[in-house]
Enzyme design. Structure first.
Site, PDB file in Angstrom:
ATOM      1  N   CYS A 122       4.372  -1.938  -4.026  1.00  0.00           N
ATOM      2  CA  CYS A 122       3.188  -2.560  -3.426  1.00  0.00           C
ATOM      3  C   CYS A 122       2.260  -3.301  -4.377  1.00  0.00           C
ATOM      4  CB  CYS A 122       2.414  -1.533  -2.622  1.00  0.00           C
ATOM      5  SG  CYS A 122       2.281   0.084  -3.373  1.00  0.00           S
ATOM      6  N   HIS A 129      -5.602  -2.035  -3.538  1.00  0.00           N
ATOM      7  CA  HIS A 129      -4.605  -1.599  -4.521  1.00  0.00           C
ATOM      8  C   HIS A 129      -4.369  -2.606  -5.647  1.00  0.00           C
ATOM      9  CE1 HIS A 129      -0.747   1.059  -5.019  1.00  0.00           C
ATOM     10  NE2 HIS A 129      -1.750   1.418  -5.820  1.00  0.00           N
TER      11      HIS A 129
END
Length: 562
Positions: A78, A134
């Site tokens: 990710c 993130h």
């Protein structure tokens, strides 16, 4: 023929031509609204429009009405995908090539990278981020509002409980915005305890759309769902939809999580229609990496990348080929595109759309580092071959406990794909329920060099490296050339100062901007509070190593002793 006869024939031709090219010509002189929807850990066969077993009627309709991308590639995990998306640059060029950012690690997407919202704002777009970030949160400068977004609702880190919104014992759900006086506000959302995140993010996006009108400047919404990352949890009413045709409970829960996201996307498209914004809005849907197939766990497989091999963290197709489409009611006709597209391509593509292919001049000069992405709009809208013939999958110089055990690299060039090191784990094929025609092989592959013809062998069952040594050598040379341009990894080890217990409330905060300074108000934190705090010094010499913890995110969080 008289002039008037010629003029009549010419007008008839123009009418016919315009009608047959309605989708590509209408709105070409108007900046489109752009919504980029990113699912987390969604497998290639976890949606209906790729013939998956999960019910996704809203995604299916959008894919059917738009252009389904059959060769849209992302990174294998990710953080690298999100960094490549935002910067238009390969992870080896941003220091994000190794693993992900874990809780308390003081690093992120470098601040000297110019990213999508910063570019679009120069063309008068409003910019909104929803869901998972993130890309760094140890300092405020790494968080969404200081990277070009006007507002943010979501969480900074990589995973959390879907209902309590806790990462470990720290809350990480916030509304960030600038108040009427232009002051930054970070509002911690304790009030949303018990609300399911997919529903929250969908509802917030609907509210954003309802606050905009067609008379406003164009908007960019980056909607990064937490779904379907672990821990797997979902309200019972979604599970009940699968009471008959899926018998395994874990698979029911996973399918229900996908359906919850699909329902939310349906509500978003309904809001676009009701607000009159749909006709000038482009929606892109993608996953951030392949589905997590639980290869190293005793639990059963819930996600499916079938017929592709591997899954999350693997360089095989199942780890990097994403279920994707582009929907634009008045710009695109229904079709399937085999164009080779990489996640770095969206920045230059959106830039081109925002500038009306260079017709508009930005408010201020835009400076970026050399982009690895390409403008793909013509390939998508005209269904012509992509001008991309290759892309670097990744070069990671370090092994990780939950993945490859040696340094590895991968590249795609035309129909060929070369993997050096290990393509996984996961290295097997993980079919959807009821499909058993490929062997489920879990574990590292024995070959150090793997060459596949992806067009003839998309499931990567036949390593032909011994038959085409010249291709292997040529692609190895390409990898070496890319490696010569790589920057050092940005990874840093966890900083104990990040622990929420270091503050008088149990929330994750940008700790390097809050040392020895605790906000008076738990719910809102003004910009003056953290600017007056002492600044900690980052230790750039501390790099992550294979000894670091590298489990699934929720497992990592639970391993931290609070």
């Amino acid at each position: 023929m008289s002039f008037f006869q010629f003029q009549s024939i010419l007008q008839l031709f123009i009418v016919c031509f315009t009608t047959s090219h309605e989708h590509t010509n209408k709105f070409v002189d108007k900046q489109p609204n752009i919504i980029f929807i990113l699912s987390d850990d969604l497998g290639y066969s976890d949606v209906g429009f790729t013939n998956g077993f999960i019910e996704t009627p809203n995604l299916n309709r959008l894919a059917r009405e738009g252009v389904q991308l059959t060769q849209n590639y992302v990174q294998q995990v990710c953080t690298p995908t999100r960094g490549a998306l935002m910067s238009g640059r390969y992870p080896i060029h941003t220091g994000l090539q190794h693993d992900v950012i874990y809780p308390g690690e003081p690093w992120g997407l470098p601040l000297d990278e110019t990213i999508i919202p910063q570019i679009l704002k120069e063309y008068n777009y409003s910019t909104h981020a929803v869901g998972k970030w993130h890309l760094g949160m140890h300092k405020w400068a790494y968080t969404p509002l200081y990277r070009g977004f006007d507002d943010f609702f979501g969480f900074y880190m990589g995973g959390q409980d879907y209902n309590t919104h806790l990462s470990g014992k720290g809350l990480d759900l916030r509304s960030d915005y600038f108040d009427k006086n232009g002051k930054f506000v970070d509002e911690l959302r304790w009030d949303l305890d018990g609300r399911y995140s997919a529903e929250l993010y969908s509802e917030h996006t609907v509210s954003l759309i309802n606050s905009l009108t067609s008379e406003n400047d164009p908007f960019f919404i980056y909607l990064a769902y937490q779904s379907v990352h672990g821990p797997h949890m979902v309200p019972q009413r979604y599970i009940d939809q699968y009471s008959s045709h899926i018998t395994n409970y874990d698979q029911k829960v996973f399918a229900a999580m996908v359906s919850s996201m699909d329902e939310g996307i349906g509500n978003i498209t309904k809001a676009l229609d009701e607000s009159g914004l749909a006709d000038n809005t482009i929606i892109v849907f993608s996953s951030d990496n392949g589905g997590h197939v639980n290869c190293l766990k005793e639990a059963g497989v819930t996600s499916s990348n079938y017929p592709y091999r591997g899954g999350k963290r693997a360089l095989y197709e199942g780890g990097v080929r994403s279920p994707s489409f582009v929907w634009a009611r008045n710009r695109l006709s229904s079709s399937r595109s085999d164009a080779l597209i990489h996640v770095t391509d969206w920045l230059p593509t959106f830039w081109s759309l925002a500038s009306l292919r260079g017709k508009l001049i930005p408010n201020n000069p835009i400076k970026t580092k050399p982009l690895d992405g390409l403008d793909q709009w013509l390939a998508i809208s005209e269904n012509i071959p992509s001008n991309r013939t290759e892309f670097l999958i990744n070069i990671d110089p370090l092994p990780i406990k939950c993945g490859h055990q040696v340094s590895h690299a991968g590249i795609r060039w035309k129909e060929w794909k070369l993997i050096i090191g290990q393509g996984g784990p996961p290295s097997g094929w993980y079919p959807a329920p009821g499909v058993e025609d490929l062997v489920n092989y879990c574990g590292p592959h024995d070959s150090y060099i793997e060459l596949y013809n992806i067009i003839d062998d998309p499931s990567e069952t036949r390593n032909v490296s011994d038959k085409f040594p010249d291709i292997v050598q040529m692609l190895t040379d390409k990898i070496k050339a890319y490696n010569a341009t790589a920057v050092p990894m940005g990874n840093k080890k966890r900083d104990p100062a990040s622990n929420p217990r270091n503050f008088n409330f149990t929330s994750w905060m940008p700790w390097m901007d809050m040392a020895d300074k605790v906000p008076d108000n738990v719910y809102k934190l003004s910009i003056e509070t953290w600017l007056s705090g002492n600044q900690l010094t980052e230790d750039y010499a501390t790099m992550a190593s294979v000894e670091d913890i590298c489990f699934e995110f929720d497992e990592y969080i639970s391993s931290i002793d609070f």
